[in-house]
Structure formats: structure tokens, C-alpha cells
Design a protein around this motif. Structure first.
Motif, mmCIF file in Angstrom:
data_model
loop_
_atom_site.group_PDB
_atom_site.id
_atom_site.type_symbol
_atom_site.label_atom_id
_atom_site.label_comp_id
_atom_site.label_asym_id
_atom_site.label_seq_id
_atom_site.Cartn_x
_atom_site.Cartn_y
_atom_site.Cartn_z
ATOM 1 N N PRO A 191 30.848 46.369 17.238
ATOM 2 C CA PRO A 191 29.819 47.318 17.677
ATOM 3 C C PRO A 191 28.927 46.763 18.778
ATOM 4 O O PRO A 191 28.745 45.553 18.895
ATOM 5 N N ASN A 192 28.434 47.663 19.605
ATOM 6 C CA ASN A 192 27.360 47.343 20.554
ATOM 7 C C ASN A 192 27.679 46.188 21.505
ATOM 8 O O ASN A 192 26.889 45.279 21.705
ATOM 9 N N VAL A 193 28.882 46.233 22.101
ATOM 10 C CA VAL A 193 29.288 45.202 23.059
ATOM 11 C C VAL A 193 28.764 45.591 24.446
ATOM 12 O O VAL A 193 28.952 46.724 24.898
ATOM 13 N N ARG A 194 28.123 44.654 25.112
ATOM 14 C CA ARG A 194 27.578 44.918 26.459
ATOM 15 C C ARG A 194 28.723 44.911 27.469
ATOM 16 O O ARG A 194 29.523 43.974 27.506
ATOM 17 N N THR A 195 28.805 45.962 28.266
ATOM 18 C CA THR A 195 29.841 46.050 29.297
ATOM 19 C C THR A 195 29.207 46.344 30.652
ATOM 20 O O THR A 195 28.182 47.005 30.746
ATOM 21 N N THR A 196 29.857 45.812 31.682
ATOM 22 C CA THR A 196 29.504 46.098 33.072
ATOM 23 C C THR A 196 30.789 46.539 33.759
ATOM 24 O O THR A 196 31.824 46.663 33.107
ATOM 25 N N ALA A 197 30.734 46.774 35.057
ATOM 26 C CA ALA A 197 31.937 47.217 35.758
ATOM 27 C C ALA A 197 32.063 46.522 37.107
ATOM 28 O O ALA A 197 31.069 46.125 37.709
ATOM 29 N N TYR A 198 33.305 46.359 37.558
ATOM 30 C CA TYR A 198 33.573 45.802 38.890
ATOM 31 C C TYR A 198 34.745 46.546 39.512
ATOM 32 O O TYR A 198 35.448 47.301 38.834
ATOM 33 N N THR A 199 34.928 46.351 40.806
ATOM 34 C CA THR A 199 36.040 46.989 41.499
ATOM 35 C C THR A 199 36.640 46.016 42.507
ATOM 36 O O THR A 199 36.090 44.938 42.751
ATOM 37 N N ARG A 200 37.756 46.387 43.096
ATOM 38 C CA ARG A 200 38.517 45.455 43.949
ATOM 39 C C ARG A 200 37.817 45.107 45.259
ATOM 40 O O ARG A 200 38.191 44.137 45.906
ATOM 41 N N ILE A 201 36.819 45.890 45.685
ATOM 42 C CA ILE A 201 36.161 45.577 46.950
ATOM 43 C C ILE A 201 35.128 44.459 46.795
ATOM 44 O O ILE A 201 34.550 44.004 47.766
ATOM 45 N N GLU A 202 34.907 44.006 45.567
ATOM 46 C CA GLU A 202 33.968 42.911 45.350
ATOM 47 C C GLU A 202 34.620 41.573 45.694
ATOM 48 O O GLU A 202 35.800 41.505 46.038
ATOM 49 N N LYS A 203 33.858 40.510 45.534
ATOM 50 C CA LYS A 203 34.256 39.166 45.963
ATOM 51 C C LYS A 203 35.646 38.732 45.488
ATOM 52 O O LYS A 203 36.390 38.100 46.204
ATOM 53 N N GLY A 204 36.011 39.092 44.252
ATOM 54 C CA GLY A 204 37.289 38.633 43.690
ATOM 55 C C GLY A 204 38.521 39.265 44.290
ATOM 56 O O GLY A 204 39.629 38.794 44.097
ATOM 57 N N GLY A 205 38.357 40.364 44.994
ATOM 58 C CA GLY A 205 39.499 41.012 45.620
ATOM 59 C C GLY A 205 40.335 41.823 44.649
ATOM 60 O O GLY A 205 39.861 42.244 43.602
ATOM 61 N N ARG A 206 41.600 42.032 45.014
ATOM 62 C CA ARG A 206 42.485 42.929 44.277
ATOM 63 C C ARG A 206 43.249 42.241 43.152
ATOM 64 O O ARG A 206 43.969 42.897 42.421
ATOM 65 N N ARG A 207 43.137 40.919 43.054
ATOM 66 C CA ARG A 207 43.966 40.202 42.073
ATOM 67 C C ARG A 207 43.130 39.625 40.933
ATOM 68 O O ARG A 207 41.968 39.290 41.109
ATOM 69 N N ASN A 208 43.786 39.505 39.768
ATOM 70 C CA ASN A 208 43.110 38.941 38.601
ATOM 71 C C ASN A 208 43.311 37.420 38.546
ATOM 72 O O ASN A 208 43.871 36.831 39.475
ATOM 73 N N ALA A 209 42.907 36.803 37.460
ATOM 74 C CA ALA A 209 42.984 35.348 37.328
ATOM 75 C C ALA A 209 44.419 34.829 37.271
ATOM 76 O O ALA A 209 44.664 33.652 37.497
ATOM 77 N N LEU A 210 45.371 35.709 37.000
ATOM 78 C CA LEU A 210 46.782 35.317 36.954
ATOM 79 C C LEU A 210 47.463 35.506 38.306
ATOM 80 O O LEU A 210 48.655 35.256 38.441
ATOM 81 N N GLY A 211 46.708 35.995 39.288
ATOM 82 C CA GLY A 211 47.285 36.225 40.613
ATOM 83 C C GLY A 211 47.977 37.566 40.735
ATOM 84 O O GLY A 211 48.609 37.861 41.747
ATOM 85 N N LYS A 212 47.879 38.419 39.698
ATOM 86 C CA LYS A 212 48.518 39.735 39.736
ATOM 87 C C LYS A 212 47.484 40.783 40.147
ATOM 88 O O LYS A 212 46.285 40.565 40.050
ATOM 89 N N TYR A 213 47.993 41.945 40.591
ATOM 90 C CA TYR A 213 47.086 43.023 40.983
ATOM 91 C C TYR A 213 46.306 43.528 39.774
ATOM 92 O O TYR A 213 46.858 43.638 38.672
ATOM 93 N N LEU A 214 45.032 43.825 39.991
ATOM 94 C CA LEU A 214 44.198 44.404 38.942
ATOM 95 C C LEU A 214 44.791 45.744 38.525
ATOM 96 O O LEU A 214 45.252 46.511 39.372
ATOM 97 N N SER A 215 44.786 46.015 37.224
ATOM 98 C CA SER A 215 45.379 47.246 36.713
ATOM 99 C C SER A 215 44.311 48.301 36.470
ATOM 100 O O SER A 215 43.340 48.053 35.757
#
Length: 201
Positions: free
Chosen positions: A53-77
Motif C-alpha cells: 500500500p501507499n507506494v510513492r511513484t514518480t514518472a519519467y520519459t525518454r527525452i530526459e537525461k537517460g535517453g531511450r534505453r534502460n539499464a540493460l541497454g534495451k529500449y524502454l518499454s
């Protein structure tokens, strides 16, 4: 009065019955032991599952600093099961969850500097508008599958020179998941793995 042959036959039958009975008991015990071990492993693996219950969440998108890929080097889904980022010592790599209110499913495949030391989960949104609409929300989530702390360490090991991965590695090692020597060997094995700038801070 029974003949000697009849007594001998009865004795053999009795011996055979006893042997079969003991064999069945031993097989039953062996099966029970075999069943108990996997059940214990399943129970341990499922101990993290269920509602948070009551987990704090935020949001991000691909135009931010990290770009289009996740920590595994794959495209964000941004499709059926969407990408999410967390402190991997709190929600390890591969943790899959559903937001109760929206029924959206996410999988932890990324991390970020601002998340380390918190239980906040950053949800990937395909557009900047969706990211802004989400903002910061406290939500109930259902953990569908718990991720792997060992896999988290394998991915983080090669990045140990950076502060964010180093802090997560230290927190994971405090949990006694994998000895430091294994992290060092993972670091050597995977030093050429691609990663996004979001994960290197």
C-alpha cells in the motif's frame, strides 16, 4: 495342519508384503522430502508477493537525461508491461508489479540517482504529457513477481566506479545476497555492456 510347503509359502508371502510395505513407506518419505524442498523454495520466492500500500511513484520519459534505453541497454518499454526504475536494493531488477487503480503493469529494468535510498518507483511514460499528468502519486501496487537481487548485482558490478551503482551494491551486500568477490568477477565479465546515461549517475 499346514504342510511344510504351505508354511514356507506363507512365510515368503509375509516377507514380500513386509518388504513392499517398507518400500512404499521409504518412497513416500522420499517424495515428501522432494516435495517439501521445492515448496519451501516457492514459499521463500513468494514471500515478497502481494499488495504494497501507499507506494510513492514518480514518472519519467525518454527525452530526459537517460535517453531511450534502460539499464540493460534495451529500449524502454511503453507497451503491455512498461519500464520502471527503482533502487534495486529495495525493488530488484525484474520485479513485476501492477498498479491497483489503473491496472497498468510495469517491470523494474532501470534505476536512477534520485531513487537510491528511497522506496520510490519511477514509472516510464511514453510522452512528456503523460509524464506530467502522472506527477507524483502514492498508489497501492500488487507485486506479481519478485526480481533477482543476484541479477541486480551482476548488472551493477561493472558500474561500481559510479556512485549510484556503488550505493545499491553496498545495500544489496548488507542483505548478504552475494559476496563481494562475485560482484568483482561480474564486473570483469560485463565491463563492455552498454548502458544509458540515466543509470551511470
Amino acid at each position: 495342519m499346514l504342510s511344510e510347503a504351505a508354511v514356507l509359502q506363507m512365510s515368503r508371502s509375509l516377507s514380500l508384503t513386509i518388504v513392499l510395505g517398507v518400500g512404499c513407506i521409504l518412497v513416500g518419505c522420499a517424495e515428501q522430502t522432494v516435495v517439501q524442498k521445492p515448496l519451501a523454495a516457492v514459499e521463500a520466492a513468494n514471500s515478497h508477493l502481494g499488495r504494497r500500500p501507499n507506494v510513492r511513484t514518480t514518472a519519467y520519459t525518454r527525452i530526459e537525461k537517460g535517453g531511450r534505453r534502460n539499464a540493460l541497454g534495451k529500449y524502454l518499454s511503453g507497451r503491455h508491461v512498461m519500464s520502471a526504475a527503482s533502487d534495486w536494493s529495495r525493488f530488484p531488477l525484474g520485479t513485476r508489479f501492477r498498479i491497483c487503480s489503473t491496472r497498468e503493469e510495469f517491470i523494474i529494468d532501470d534505476y536512477g540517482t534520485a531513487l537510491v535510498g528511497t522506496s520510490t518507483i519511477d514509472l516510464y511514460k511514453p510522452t512528456k504529457l503523460e509524464m506530467k499528468r502522472w506527477g507524483v502519486r502514492n498508489v497501492d501496487i500488487d507485486i506479481l513477481q519478485w526480481g533477482s537481487e543476484e541479477q541486480s548485482l551482476k548488472v551493477l558490478g561493472p558500474r561500481a566506479k559510479h556512485q549510484t551503482p556503488r550505493r545499491m551494491i553496498a545495500a544489496l551486500q548488507k542483505k548478504s545476497v552475494v559476496p563481494a568477490s562475485k560482484v568483482a568477477s561480474a564486473s570483469k565479465e560485463a565491463s563492455a555492456r552498454p548502458s544509458s546515461s540515466r543509470t551511470l549517475d
